[in-house]
Every structure is written in C-alpha cells, then in structure tokens.
Design a protein around this motif. Structure first.
Motif, PDB file in Angstrom:
ATOM      1  N   ALA A  49       0.848  -1.195   0.000  1.00 41.02           N
ATOM      2  CA  ALA A  49       0.000   0.000   0.000  1.00 41.02           C
ATOM      3  C   ALA A  49       0.882   1.242   0.000  1.00 41.02           C
ATOM      4  O   ALA A  49       1.957   1.259   0.597  1.00 41.02           O
ATOM      5  CB  ALA A  49      -0.897  -0.008   1.237  1.00 41.02           C
ATOM      6  N   TRP A  50       0.413   2.279  -0.672  1.00 42.81           N
ATOM      7  CA  TRP A  50       1.153   3.543  -0.700  1.00 42.81           C
ATOM      8  C   TRP A  50       0.172   4.705  -0.728  1.00 42.81           C
ATOM      9  O   TRP A  50      -0.989   4.549  -1.102  1.00 42.81           O
ATOM     10  CB  TRP A  50       2.090   3.619  -1.903  1.00 42.81           C
ATOM     11  N   GLU A  51       0.649   5.848  -0.306  1.00 41.12           N
ATOM     12  CA  GLU A  51      -0.094   7.104  -0.380  1.00 41.12           C
ATOM     13  C   GLU A  51       0.866   8.185  -0.853  1.00 41.12           C
ATOM     14  O   GLU A  51       2.068   8.067  -0.661  1.00 41.12           O
ATOM     15  CB  GLU A  51      -0.631   7.490   0.998  1.00 41.12           C
ATOM     16  N   PRO A  52       0.349   9.244  -1.470  1.00 45.40           N
ATOM     17  CA  PRO A  52       1.248  10.330  -1.862  1.00 45.40           C
ATOM     18  C   PRO A  52       1.981  10.862  -0.626  1.00 45.40           C
ATOM     19  O   PRO A  52       1.387  10.960   0.445  1.00 45.40           O
ATOM     20  CB  PRO A  52       0.302  11.400  -2.423  1.00 45.40           C
ATOM     21  N   PRO A  53       3.259  11.174  -0.750  1.00 44.54           N
ATOM     22  CA  PRO A  53       4.026  11.617   0.419  1.00 44.54           C
ATOM     23  C   PRO A  53       3.460  12.882   1.062  1.00 44.54           C
ATOM     24  O   PRO A  53       3.615  13.086   2.257  1.00 44.54           O
ATOM     25  CB  PRO A  53       5.442  11.841  -0.109  1.00 44.54           C
TER      26      PRO A  53
END
Length: 177
Positions: A49-53
């Motif tokens: 999973a990732w999200e914009p920094p």
C-alpha cells in the motif's frame, strides 16, 4: 499471475495475503507468507500500500497525475526490492499476484481478503506485537485468520551501532551487492 497452477490442490480454499514493506518485519512476513502458500498450495497475494508523500488531502486539492504515476512506480519498485531481499526474487513454485494499492495499509489488506478461508500475514516490530495500528485494524476488520510475524531480533550492540550510524557511514561502505 506467475507460478505453477497445476500444483494447487483442489481441496485448498482461500489465498495467503501478505502486507509487504521493506521493514525487517515486512520482509519476515513475506518469507512466512511464501512458505504458507507453498505448503498449502494457495495463491500468494502480495500487497504493498502507498499514499502520496504529501498526503491525500493536499493531493486532492492539487492533483497531479504525473506525480501520482511517479509514486506508484516507486511503490512497485519497493515491492520488487522486497521480493529480492526476502526471497531472492519472486517465488517460482507458487501462484503469485502482486498488488500495488493506493490506500492506507490496513484498508488495502482488508480489501485484498476475499473471505474467511484466506490467511492474512503481516509483519510487526517485536516490541509492538499487539499495539500497532495496522495490526489492530486488520484483526478487527479482516474477517479471516491473521498471522503476525515479528521482525528478527537484533543484538543490542547491533542496535546501538545502527542508532549511531549516519548517512556518511553507509556511503563510506560503498554500494551493496
């Protein structure tokens, strides 16, 4: 999907879902999940999973698709590195599904679970086995068994050395591999 589908026994239901990160606990979870999939004949679903920094809120106010594509590519590269570090590459003896999901880790893992016959594998820091936010979330919402894999312990002198290390110490060691 990659792997050998013919090895999957007909009687085995469910899949092994693993939360992938580049932490020691995340790499240990990936190794444990691959072994569970191998022994049971289940499909291994690796989720990063990732999200914009800058966070979803700021991104929503100023969306930039090229920037989002960049961070998605970075996340995919982290997934590839995790397989390389934990297993020497993707396992060839299990069916494998890789997912790079733009979401909070707990929600991405919950959504990857297809039913109560699945097994969800997550890595944790040994001192926070039951208190971690993601652990609490998936145990409460996954709807399937959760296998918690602690990071391998480090000796006290190794921890002290890591805490005192600077970026210069790593640069002086030269490139790895």
């Amino acid at each position: 999907m990659t792997g050998v589908a013919a090895r999957r026994p007909e009687s085995v239901a469910g899949q092994v879902v693993v939360g992938v990160s580049d932490s020691l606990g995340g790499l240990a979870a990936l190794r444990a999940a691959a072994e569970q999939a191998r022994r049971s004949g289940r499909v291994l679903v690796a989720v990063l999973a990732w999200e914009p920094p800058e966070g979803e809120g700021l991104y929503a106010r100023r969306p930039d698709r090229q920037w989002a594509r960049h961070w998605h590519g970075e996340a995919r590269a982290r997934l590839d590195r995790a397989f390389a570090e934990a297993l020497g590459g993707p396992p060839r003896d299990v069916d494998l599904v890789r997912r790079v999901v733009r979401a909070k880790p707990g929600r991405a893992l919950r959504d990857a679970v297809a039913g109560p016959d699945d097994l969800l594998v997550i890595g944790v820091h040994p001192r926070r086995m039951r208190r971690g936010r993601i652990h609490r979330y998936v145990v409460a919402h996954a709807g399937c068994p959760v296998l918690t894999v602690p990071a391998p312990p480090l000796a006290r002198h190794e921890l002290r050395a890591l805490r005192r290390a600077s970026a210069h110490d790593f640069a002086a060691a030269g490139p790895a591999g």
